[in-house]
Motif scaffolding. Structure first.
Motif, mmCIF file in Angstrom:
data_model
loop_
_atom_site.group_PDB
_atom_site.id
_atom_site.type_symbol
_atom_site.label_atom_id
_atom_site.label_comp_id
_atom_site.label_asym_id
_atom_site.label_seq_id
_atom_site.Cartn_x
_atom_site.Cartn_y
_atom_site.Cartn_z
ATOM 1 N N LEU A 240 0.822 -1.219 0.000
ATOM 2 C CA LEU A 240 0.000 0.000 0.000
ATOM 3 C C LEU A 240 0.851 1.262 0.000
ATOM 4 N N LEU A 241 1.995 1.200 0.680
ATOM 5 C CA LEU A 241 2.877 2.368 0.784
ATOM 6 C C LEU A 241 3.860 2.496 -0.377
ATOM 7 N N GLY A 242 3.906 1.498 -1.237
ATOM 8 C CA GLY A 242 4.843 1.537 -2.353
ATOM 9 C C GLY A 242 6.238 1.068 -1.984
ATOM 10 N N ILE A 243 6.419 0.518 -0.796
ATOM 11 C CA ILE A 243 7.714 -0.034 -0.394
ATOM 12 C C ILE A 243 7.970 -1.346 -1.130
ATOM 13 N N ALA A 244 6.896 -2.061 -1.396
ATOM 14 C CA ALA A 244 6.980 -3.337 -2.115
ATOM 15 C C ALA A 244 6.175 -3.212 -3.406
ATOM 16 N N PRO A 245 6.533 -3.995 -4.395
ATOM 17 C CA PRO A 245 5.828 -3.908 -5.674
ATOM 18 C C PRO A 245 4.432 -4.526 -5.619
ATOM 19 N N ASP A 246 3.608 -4.112 -6.526
ATOM 20 C CA ASP A 246 2.277 -4.705 -6.682
ATOM 21 C C ASP A 246 2.342 -5.621 -7.901
ATOM 22 N N ASP A 247 2.993 -6.778 -7.694
ATOM 23 C CA ASP A 247 3.156 -7.718 -8.792
ATOM 24 C C ASP A 247 2.879 -9.144 -8.310
ATOM 25 N N GLU A 248 2.953 -10.093 -9.233
ATOM 26 C CA GLU A 248 2.642 -11.492 -8.911
ATOM 27 C C GLU A 248 3.602 -12.076 -7.883
ATOM 28 N N ASN A 249 4.881 -11.762 -7.991
ATOM 29 C CA ASN A 249 5.877 -12.266 -7.058
ATOM 30 C C ASN A 249 5.545 -11.817 -5.634
ATOM 31 N N TRP A 250 5.239 -10.536 -5.491
ATOM 32 C CA TRP A 250 4.912 -10.030 -4.155
ATOM 33 C C TRP A 250 3.589 -10.623 -3.676
ATOM 34 N N GLN A 251 2.641 -10.790 -4.576
ATOM 35 C CA GLN A 251 1.360 -11.372 -4.188
ATOM 36 C C GLN A 251 1.536 -12.785 -3.637
ATOM 37 N N GLU A 252 2.483 -13.541 -4.192
ATOM 38 C CA GLU A 252 2.777 -14.880 -3.668
ATOM 39 C C GLU A 252 3.255 -14.792 -2.215
ATOM 40 N N ILE A 253 4.101 -13.819 -1.927
ATOM 41 C CA ILE A 253 4.594 -13.619 -0.560
ATOM 42 C C ILE A 253 3.436 -13.212 0.351
ATOM 43 N N VAL A 254 2.615 -12.287 -0.103
ATOM 44 C CA VAL A 254 1.443 -11.851 0.673
ATOM 45 C C VAL A 254 0.543 -13.049 0.966
ATOM 46 N N ASP A 255 0.280 -13.857 -0.054
ATOM 47 C CA ASP A 255 -0.597 -15.015 0.121
ATOM 48 C C ASP A 255 0.000 -16.036 1.087
ATOM 49 N N GLU A 256 1.296 -16.287 0.950
ATOM 50 C CA GLU A 256 1.951 -17.270 1.815
ATOM 51 C C GLU A 256 1.959 -16.822 3.273
ATOM 52 N N THR A 257 2.369 -15.586 3.507
ATOM 53 C CA THR A 257 2.380 -15.108 4.897
ATOM 54 C C THR A 257 0.958 -15.006 5.433
ATOM 55 N N GLY A 258 0.034 -14.587 4.595
ATOM 56 C CA GLY A 258 -1.362 -14.491 5.020
ATOM 57 C C GLY A 258 -1.933 -15.830 5.428
ATOM 58 N N ALA A 259 -1.602 -16.871 4.679
ATOM 59 C CA ALA A 259 -2.088 -18.212 5.018
ATOM 60 C C ALA A 259 -1.513 -18.680 6.352
ATOM 61 N N LEU A 260 -0.238 -18.382 6.593
ATOM 62 C CA LEU A 260 0.373 -18.768 7.871
ATOM 63 C C LEU A 260 -0.268 -18.028 9.038
ATOM 64 N N VAL A 261 -0.494 -16.735 8.877
ATOM 65 C CA VAL A 261 -1.119 -15.948 9.942
ATOM 66 C C VAL A 261 -2.549 -16.430 10.183
ATOM 67 N N THR A 262 -3.280 -16.680 9.122
ATOM 68 C CA THR A 262 -4.651 -17.185 9.277
ATOM 69 C C THR A 262 -4.650 -18.506 10.028
ATOM 70 N N GLU A 263 -3.731 -19.388 9.682
ATOM 71 C CA GLU A 263 -3.642 -20.677 10.382
ATOM 72 C C GLU A 263 -3.297 -20.480 11.853
ATOM 73 N N ALA A 264 -2.376 -19.570 12.136
ATOM 74 C CA ALA A 264 -2.032 -19.290 13.538
ATOM 75 C C ALA A 264 -3.257 -18.787 14.294
ATOM 76 N N TYR A 265 -4.015 -17.881 13.695
ATOM 77 C CA TYR A 265 -5.216 -17.357 14.347
ATOM 78 C C TYR A 265 -6.266 -18.443 14.531
ATOM 79 N N GLU A 266 -6.360 -19.355 13.591
ATOM 80 C CA GLU A 266 -7.300 -20.472 13.752
ATOM 81 C C GLU A 266 -6.912 -21.347 14.925
ATOM 82 N N ASN A 267 -5.609 -21.399 15.242
ATOM 83 C CA ASN A 267 -5.121 -22.204 16.353
ATOM 84 C C ASN A 267 -5.175 -21.480 17.693
#
Length: 145
Positions: free
Chosen positions: A117-144
């Motif tokens: 959102l701040l432009g520190i990281a790109p808005d591209d597919e590579n970054w989206q993979e990182i966002v998705d991966e970390t998001g899935a881990l955080v979601t799993e942690a919250y589910e636990n």
């Protein structure tokens, strides 16, 4: 000062907000949260209690408040390959505060989404993979939690 954006117009999903309430004492909530995050692949290389520090240094009389600095080293390494500036947001903080005795709030926002959102990281597919991966881990942690 006028902000360049209206924060009320940003959907919490856009910055990866997670919140949970735990019915337990503060120390138990810290341990439980640390376990939930380490069980899904995060380490906790940094942690501290701002409330203890402030209560000691400026007699703040703060209720219990704790920060767990979570990090997945493999993801962090990939992130720094994309943008050096991300180090300023490391580690991914998870905070636990006592809302009332026996009631703790566990709160997290995604530094990966905020960086985009701040432009520190790109808005591209590579970054989206990182966002998705970390998001899935955080979601799993919250589910636990």
């Amino acid at each position: 000062m006028t902000l360049p954006i209206d924060p009320t117009q940003i959907d919490p999903e856009d910055y990866g907000e997670h919140r949970a309430v735990l019915e337990m004492d503060h120390e138990e909530a810290i341990e439980h949260t640390r376990e939930a995050f380490t069980d899904v692949g995060f380490g906790v290389p940094a942690e501290f209690s701002p409330s203890e520090l402030l209560n000691e240094k400026v007699d703040a009389d703060r209720d219990p408040y704790y920060v767990l600095g979570a990090c997945n080293p493999a993801i962090a390494d990939r992130v720094l390959d994309v943008t050096d500036e991300m180090g300023a947001l490391f580690p991914c903080n998870v905070v636990i505060w006592e809302e009332a005795p026996g009631r703790q709030v566990v709160y997290h926002v995604s530094i990966m989404k905020i960086a985009r959102l701040l432009g520190i990281a790109p808005d591209d597919e590579n970054w989206q993979e990182i966002v998705d991966e970390t998001g899935a881990l955080v979601t799993e942690a919250y589910e636990n939690l």
